[in-house]
Scaffold this motif. Structure first.
Motif, PDB file in Angstrom:
ATOM      1  N   VAL A  75      55.648  31.512  13.494  1.00 61.05           N
ATOM      2  CA  VAL A  75      56.050  30.289  12.769  1.00 61.05           C
ATOM      3  C   VAL A  75      56.064  30.335  11.476  1.00 61.05           C
ATOM      4  O   VAL A  75      56.909  29.773  10.884  1.00 61.05           O
ATOM      5  CB  VAL A  75      55.294  29.049  13.515  1.00 61.05           C
ATOM      6  CG1 VAL A  75      55.813  27.728  12.838  1.00 61.05           C
ATOM      7  CG2 VAL A  75      55.373  29.050  15.076  1.00 61.05           C
ATOM      8  N   ALA A  76      54.921  30.719  10.619  1.00 63.24           N
ATOM      9  CA  ALA A  76      54.807  30.668   9.284  1.00 63.24           C
ATOM     10  C   ALA A  76      55.395  31.689   8.708  1.00 63.24           C
ATOM     11  O   ALA A  76      56.492  31.722   7.857  1.00 63.24           O
ATOM     12  CB  ALA A  76      53.335  30.917   9.041  1.00 63.24           C
ATOM     13  N   PHE A  77      55.999  32.867   9.438  1.00 59.58           N
ATOM     14  CA  PHE A  77      56.503  33.966   8.931  1.00 59.58           C
ATOM     15  C   PHE A  77      58.233  33.421   8.758  1.00 59.58           C
ATOM     16  O   PHE A  77      59.030  33.726   7.727  1.00 59.58           O
ATOM     17  CB  PHE A  77      56.562  35.222   9.791  1.00 59.58           C
ATOM     18  CG  PHE A  77      57.470  36.227   9.119  1.00 59.58           C
ATOM     19  CD1 PHE A  77      57.490  36.655   7.874  1.00 59.58           C
ATOM     20  CD2 PHE A  77      57.975  37.188  10.333  1.00 59.58           C
ATOM     21  CE1 PHE A  77      58.133  37.822   7.374  1.00 59.58           C
ATOM     22  CE2 PHE A  77      58.774  38.178   9.830  1.00 59.58           C
ATOM     23  CZ  PHE A  77      58.798  38.477   8.489  1.00 59.58           C
ATOM     24  N   ASP A  78      58.693  32.941   9.880  1.00 59.91           N
ATOM     25  CA  ASP A  78      59.979  32.380   9.966  1.00 59.91           C
ATOM     26  C   ASP A  78      60.346  31.411   9.088  1.00 59.91           C
ATOM     27  O   ASP A  78      61.112  31.278   8.357  1.00 59.91           O
ATOM     28  CB  ASP A  78      60.229  31.690  11.453  1.00 59.91           C
ATOM     29  CG  ASP A  78      61.620  31.238  11.531  1.00 59.91           C
ATOM     30  OD1 ASP A  78      62.573  31.722  11.455  1.00 59.91           O
ATOM     31  OD2 ASP A  78      61.887  29.922  11.736  1.00 59.91           O
ATOM     32  N   HIS A  79      59.371  30.459   8.576  1.00 56.36           N
ATOM     33  CA  HIS A  79      59.486  29.431   7.785  1.00 56.36           C
ATOM     34  C   HIS A  79      59.587  30.055   6.198  1.00 56.36           C
ATOM     35  O   HIS A  79      60.388  29.801   5.432  1.00 56.36           O
ATOM     36  CB  HIS A  79      58.241  28.456   7.721  1.00 56.36           C
ATOM     37  CG  HIS A  79      58.196  27.535   6.582  1.00 56.36           C
ATOM     38  ND1 HIS A  79      59.144  26.390   6.506  1.00 56.36           N
ATOM     39  CD2 HIS A  79      57.349  27.296   5.380  1.00 56.36           C
ATOM     40  CE1 HIS A  79      58.602  25.589   5.314  1.00 56.36           C
ATOM     41  NE2 HIS A  79      57.884  26.234   4.705  1.00 56.36           N
ATOM     42  N   THR A  80      58.700  31.275   6.065  1.00 57.94           N
ATOM     43  CA  THR A  80      58.628  31.895   4.776  1.00 57.94           C
ATOM     44  C   THR A  80      60.038  32.465   4.476  1.00 57.94           C
ATOM     45  O   THR A  80      60.472  32.510   3.556  1.00 57.94           O
ATOM     46  CB  THR A  80      57.667  32.763   4.823  1.00 57.94           C
ATOM     47  OG1 THR A  80      56.320  32.197   4.829  1.00 57.94           O
ATOM     48  CG2 THR A  80      57.575  33.867   3.174  1.00 57.94           C
ATOM     49  N   LEU A  81      60.735  33.320   5.525  1.00 57.82           N
ATOM     50  CA  LEU A  81      62.026  33.750   5.638  1.00 57.82           C
ATOM     51  C   LEU A  81      63.042  32.751   4.996  1.00 57.82           C
ATOM     52  O   LEU A  81      63.810  33.180   4.315  1.00 57.82           O
ATOM     53  CB  LEU A  81      62.176  34.347   6.923  1.00 57.82           C
ATOM     54  CG  LEU A  81      61.325  35.669   7.248  1.00 57.82           C
ATOM     55  CD1 LEU A  81      61.891  35.971   8.736  1.00 57.82           C
ATOM     56  CD2 LEU A  81      61.776  36.992   6.217  1.00 57.82           C
ATOM     57  N   ARG A  82      62.967  31.544   5.663  1.00 52.79           N
ATOM     58  CA  ARG A  82      64.189  30.746   5.463  1.00 52.79           C
ATOM     59  C   ARG A  82      63.976  30.088   4.214  1.00 52.79           C
ATOM     60  O   ARG A  82      64.927  29.781   3.464  1.00 52.79           O
ATOM     61  CB  ARG A  82      64.113  29.784   6.527  1.00 52.79           C
ATOM     62  CG  ARG A  82      64.352  30.208   7.966  1.00 52.79           C
ATOM     63  CD  ARG A  82      64.434  29.205   9.197  1.00 52.79           C
ATOM     64  NE  ARG A  82      64.475  29.886  10.455  1.00 52.79           N
ATOM     65  CZ  ARG A  82      65.701  30.197  10.908  1.00 52.79           C
ATOM     66  NH1 ARG A  82      66.903  30.039  10.305  1.00 52.79           N
ATOM     67  NH2 ARG A  82      65.809  30.781  12.183  1.00 52.79           N
ATOM     68  N   MET A  83      62.762  30.029   3.742  1.00 54.91           N
ATOM     69  CA  MET A  83      62.505  29.583   2.145  1.00 54.91           C
ATOM     70  C   MET A  83      63.130  30.467   1.169  1.00 54.91           C
ATOM     71  O   MET A  83      63.683  30.143   0.102  1.00 54.91           O
ATOM     72  CB  MET A  83      61.011  29.298   2.030  1.00 54.91           C
ATOM     73  CG  MET A  83      60.607  28.133   2.634  1.00 54.91           C
ATOM     74  SD  MET A  83      61.221  26.470   2.170  1.00 54.91           S
ATOM     75  CE  MET A  83      60.487  26.327   0.527  1.00 54.91           C
TER      76      MET A  83
END
Length: 214
Positions: free
Chosen positions: A161-169
């Protein structure tokens, strides 16, 4: 000069062990998005009956791929070539600074392998990868992809979840892909999901088959 990926260092052996179970003793393989070259060098060391063709969308990493293969002492790896999965023909013709063959691959591959690309590239690369695999795989050839995926009715790990958020940022076009969407694109290209293997660090190894009657 060699580039180094800690993630590649951690996951190359679990992926190799899966490939050793999946693959026959001999064959030909195309790696899409070879990156540093750590994977192809490691696999070629242990799958010595296979001929490997590394590739990447940019020639910037070719020196690293070559350096890793030279250090591994492998003779079953061809020089890297440019492959932009969005292009209609592979390998991709290059420029004067990024040369590549001007013709498509001649013989089909028994394996096309792609790790950790779909979540750090625009969504269009997913259908393009599937369609390209359908063009360049031999009958009953395998497309193997590795990376994180979102699954319906499977709780996404806090790390993903955190990785996905970082990628989209970093880039709104990036992000962890839904497994169902990836499988749908494969099916549209005529590829069949044969296996789903759980891997360390909440990743999956997906195995798609090219039916012989396609």
């Amino acid at each position: 000069m060699k580039s180094f990926s800690p993630a590649c260092e951690r996951n190359r052996q679990p992926i190799l062990e899966a490939l050793l179970r999946l693959l026959p003793p001999t064959g030909s393989a195309l790696e899409i998005a070879s990156g540093t070259g750590q994977h192809v060098a490691h696999f070629a060391q242990h799958l010595t009956g296979w001929q490997w063709q590394p590739s990447d969308w940019s020639a910037d990493g070719f020196a690293s791929i070559t350096a890793w293969c030279d250090e591994a002492g492998v003779a079953n790896v061809a020089p890297p070539v440019l492959v932009d999965v969005l292009a209609p023909h592979w390998p991709t013709p290059g420029t004067a600074s990024q040369p590549a063959p001007k013709h498509a691959f001649g013989q089909p591959f028994d394996l096309i392998y792609c790790a950790n690309m779909l979540h750090i590239a625009p969504w269009a690369t997913c259908p393009a990868l599937m369609q390209g695999a359908a063009r360049y795989l031999a009958p009953h050839g395998l497309l193997v992809t590795y990376g994180p995926y979102l699954e319906h009715d499977v709780l996404t790990s806090p790390g993903n979840v955190a990785f996905d958020h970082t990628l989209r940022m970093q880039n709104p076009a990036w992000g962890i892909r839904a497994l169902a969407d990836v499988v749908a694109q494969a099916a549209a290209a005529g590829l069949v999901l044969r296996d789903r293997m759980a891997m360390p660090a909440n990743n999956l190894l997906l195995v798609f088959d090219q039916p012989a009657d396609r």
